[in-house]
Design a protein around this motif. Sequence first.
Motif, PDB file in Angstrom:
ATOM      1  N   UNK A 132       0.848  -1.192   0.000  1.00 41.34           N
ATOM      2  CA  UNK A 132       0.000   0.000   0.000  1.00 41.34           C
ATOM      3  C   UNK A 132       0.885   1.244   0.000  1.00 41.34           C
ATOM      4  N   UNK A 133       0.443   2.253  -0.740  1.00 40.14           N
ATOM      5  CA  UNK A 133       1.220   3.467  -0.934  1.00 40.14           C
ATOM      6  C   UNK A 133       0.295   4.684  -0.890  1.00 40.14           C
ATOM      7  N   UNK A 134       0.842   5.816  -0.445  1.00 42.83           N
ATOM      8  CA  UNK A 134       0.089   7.070  -0.502  1.00 42.83           C
ATOM      9  C   UNK A 134       0.032   7.502  -1.961  1.00 42.83           C
ATOM     10  N   UNK A 135      -1.170   7.577  -2.506  1.00 41.91           N
ATOM     11  CA  UNK A 135      -1.346   7.970  -3.907  1.00 41.91           C
ATOM     12  C   UNK A 135      -2.366   9.100  -4.069  1.00 41.91           C
ATOM     13  N   UNK A 136      -3.267   9.239  -3.111  1.00 39.34           N
ATOM     14  CA  UNK A 136      -4.246  10.318  -3.136  1.00 39.34           C
ATOM     15  C   UNK A 136      -3.884  11.276  -2.012  1.00 39.34           C
ATOM     16  N   UNK A 137      -3.659  12.557  -2.338  1.00 38.58           N
ATOM     17  CA  UNK A 137      -3.149  13.459  -1.313  1.00 38.58           C
ATOM     18  C   UNK A 137      -3.410  14.919  -1.662  1.00 38.58           C
ATOM     19  N   UNK A 138      -3.363  15.729  -0.615  1.00 36.67           N
ATOM     20  CA  UNK A 138      -3.428  17.179  -0.736  1.00 36.67           C
ATOM     21  C   UNK A 138      -2.012  17.650  -1.052  1.00 36.67           C
ATOM     22  N   UNK A 139      -1.794  18.117  -2.266  1.00 39.12           N
ATOM     23  CA  UNK A 139      -0.425  18.439  -2.687  1.00 39.12           C
ATOM     24  C   UNK A 139       0.170  19.626  -1.933  1.00 39.12           C
ATOM     25  N   UNK A 140      -0.674  20.411  -1.258  1.00 38.61           N
ATOM     26  CA  UNK A 140      -0.149  21.503  -0.442  1.00 38.61           C
ATOM     27  C   UNK A 140       0.443  20.996   0.864  1.00 38.61           C
ATOM     28  N   UNK A 141       0.172  19.733   1.180  1.00 36.21           N
ATOM     29  CA  UNK A 141       0.691  19.134   2.415  1.00 36.21           C
ATOM     30  C   UNK A 141       1.478  17.850   2.141  1.00 36.21           C
ATOM     31  N   UNK A 142       2.014  17.729   0.941  1.00 38.13           N
ATOM     32  CA  UNK A 142       2.733  16.505   0.588  1.00 38.13           C
ATOM     33  C   UNK A 142       3.831  16.807  -0.424  1.00 38.13           C
ATOM     34  N   UNK A 143       4.825  15.941  -0.444  1.00 37.87           N
ATOM     35  CA  UNK A 143       5.938  16.098  -1.381  1.00 37.87           C
ATOM     36  C   UNK A 143       6.615  14.743  -1.578  1.00 37.87           C
ATOM     37  N   UNK A 144       7.211  14.554  -2.759  1.00 35.55           N
ATOM     38  CA  UNK A 144       7.942  13.317  -3.018  1.00 35.55           C
ATOM     39  C   UNK A 144       9.216  13.275  -2.185  1.00 35.55           C
ATOM     40  N   UNK A 145       9.574  12.078  -1.723  1.00 34.18           N
ATOM     41  CA  UNK A 145      10.851  11.893  -1.034  1.00 34.18           C
ATOM     42  C   UNK A 145      11.992  12.075  -2.026  1.00 34.18           C
ATOM     43  N   UNK A 146      13.220  12.151  -1.518  1.00 35.74           N
ATOM     44  CA  UNK A 146      14.367  12.372  -2.400  1.00 35.74           C
ATOM     45  C   UNK A 146      15.128  11.089  -2.714  1.00 35.74           C
ATOM     46  N   UNK A 147      14.509   9.923  -2.542  1.00 38.79           N
ATOM     47  CA  UNK A 147      15.163   8.658  -2.857  1.00 38.79           C
ATOM     48  C   UNK A 147      15.341   8.504  -4.372  1.00 38.79           C
ATOM     49  N   UNK A 148      16.441   7.912  -4.768  1.00 33.91           N
ATOM     50  CA  UNK A 148      16.676   7.669  -6.191  1.00 33.91           C
ATOM     51  C   UNK A 148      15.680   6.653  -6.747  1.00 33.91           C
ATOM     52  N   UNK A 149      15.415   5.599  -5.968  1.00 33.39           N
ATOM     53  CA  UNK A 149      14.394   4.615  -6.323  1.00 33.39           C
ATOM     54  C   UNK A 149      13.539   4.371  -5.084  1.00 33.39           C
ATOM     55  N   UNK A 150      12.420   3.685  -5.279  1.00 28.87           N
ATOM     56  CA  UNK A 150      11.465   3.457  -4.184  1.00 28.87           C
ATOM     57  C   UNK A 150      11.043   4.781  -3.561  1.00 28.87           C
ATOM     58  N   UNK A 151      10.890   5.773  -4.420  1.00 31.74           N
ATOM     59  CA  UNK A 151      10.440   7.088  -3.960  1.00 31.74           C
ATOM     60  C   UNK A 151       9.009   6.962  -3.444  1.00 31.74           C
ATOM     61  N   UNK A 152       8.626   7.848  -2.533  1.00 35.65           N
ATOM     62  CA  UNK A 152       7.292   7.786  -1.952  1.00 35.65           C
ATOM     63  C   UNK A 152       6.785   9.186  -1.648  1.00 35.65           C
ATOM     64  N   UNK A 153       5.475   9.294  -1.521  1.00 36.32           N
ATOM     65  CA  UNK A 153       4.858  10.561  -1.158  1.00 36.32           C
ATOM     66  C   UNK A 153       4.947  10.723   0.358  1.00 36.32           C
ATOM     67  N   UNK A 154       5.535  11.816   0.797  1.00 34.57           N
ATOM     68  CA  UNK A 154       5.637  12.120   2.222  1.00 34.57           C
ATOM     69  C   UNK A 154       4.601  13.187   2.564  1.00 34.57           C
ATOM     70  N   UNK A 155       3.761  12.893   3.537  1.00 38.52           N
ATOM     71  CA  UNK A 155       2.613  13.734   3.857  1.00 38.52           C
ATOM     72  C   UNK A 155       2.818  14.424   5.189  1.00 38.52           C
ATOM     73  N   UNK A 156       2.538  15.720   5.223  1.00 33.73           N
ATOM     74  CA  UNK A 156       2.556  16.492   6.463  1.00 33.73           C
ATOM     75  C   UNK A 156       1.139  16.506   7.027  1.00 33.73           C
ATOM     76  N   UNK A 157       0.807  15.481   7.788  1.00 38.27           N
ATOM     77  CA  UNK A 157      -0.534  15.343   8.331  1.00 38.27           C
ATOM     78  C   UNK A 157      -0.915  13.880   8.431  1.00 38.27           C
ATOM     79  N   UNK A 158      -2.151  13.619   8.790  1.00 36.31           N
ATOM     80  CA  UNK A 158      -2.608  12.245   8.982  1.00 36.31           C
ATOM     81  C   UNK A 158      -2.813  11.546   7.640  1.00 36.31           C
TER      82      UNK A 158
END
Length: 251
Positions: free
Chosen positions: A129-155
Amino acid sequence: MSEREPLSVVVTTLDNADTLDACLRGVSWADEIVVLDSGSTDATTAIAAHYGARIHTQPFAGYSAQKQAAIDLASHRWVLLLDSDESLEPDAAALLQQALRMPVHAGYQLWRREWQFWRWQSRRSRLNHYVRLFDRQRARMSDHEVHEEVQVDGSVGVLDVVIDHYGEPDIAGRVAKANRYSGMQLDDLARRKVTWLRLRMVVYPTVAFLRYYVLRGHWRSGWAGFIAARIHAFYAFLKYAKLYESRQRRD
């Protein structure tokens, strides 16, 4: 019934004509589709245009940076991020629209089912399972070269939505990806200053195999699950072996 939040679907592409039609067909109801292409030479952009997507082009900047650039192009606050080789199952639209009527979290994880060479993984095996639906004002992609993920500021919540991921259609493609990704991880591993490399090369592949095959239940997928687990273990070996090699060459 309250109106839902408008949704931008964001997809990055490069020569994905084989899978993009299924990807975009399942989200054709969205308020906007944004496709950031890296210079496709097949029918990828024509397929995107067929679905009314806003198409932008820029050279590939790395998985994380490319996806963040695509997210930044979205017009709406709420974003659904998909890979071009992913598609939503038929009941996903209603579930996503319901969640967008009164979002209570900053982001939502969706489940993903993997194609394993000639069959789908068993539904009784564990889905990622992965974060795929998000408020882009409270989220940003991680800086990993691979296996990048959405990092969310909030619940973060979980929706009962399944993404079908076609990925690599055969064993050769999966092995090539393991080789490519293990090389791309060198910088990330170097920053972590990984220790006990020789022990990791000996022990971790077996641990990775048992975790994937037994604990995640891919034994339920028959020989396809066994082969996928073996390649997963090989990938675990490769990333540490390549890091060990790079240190030996440096020394």
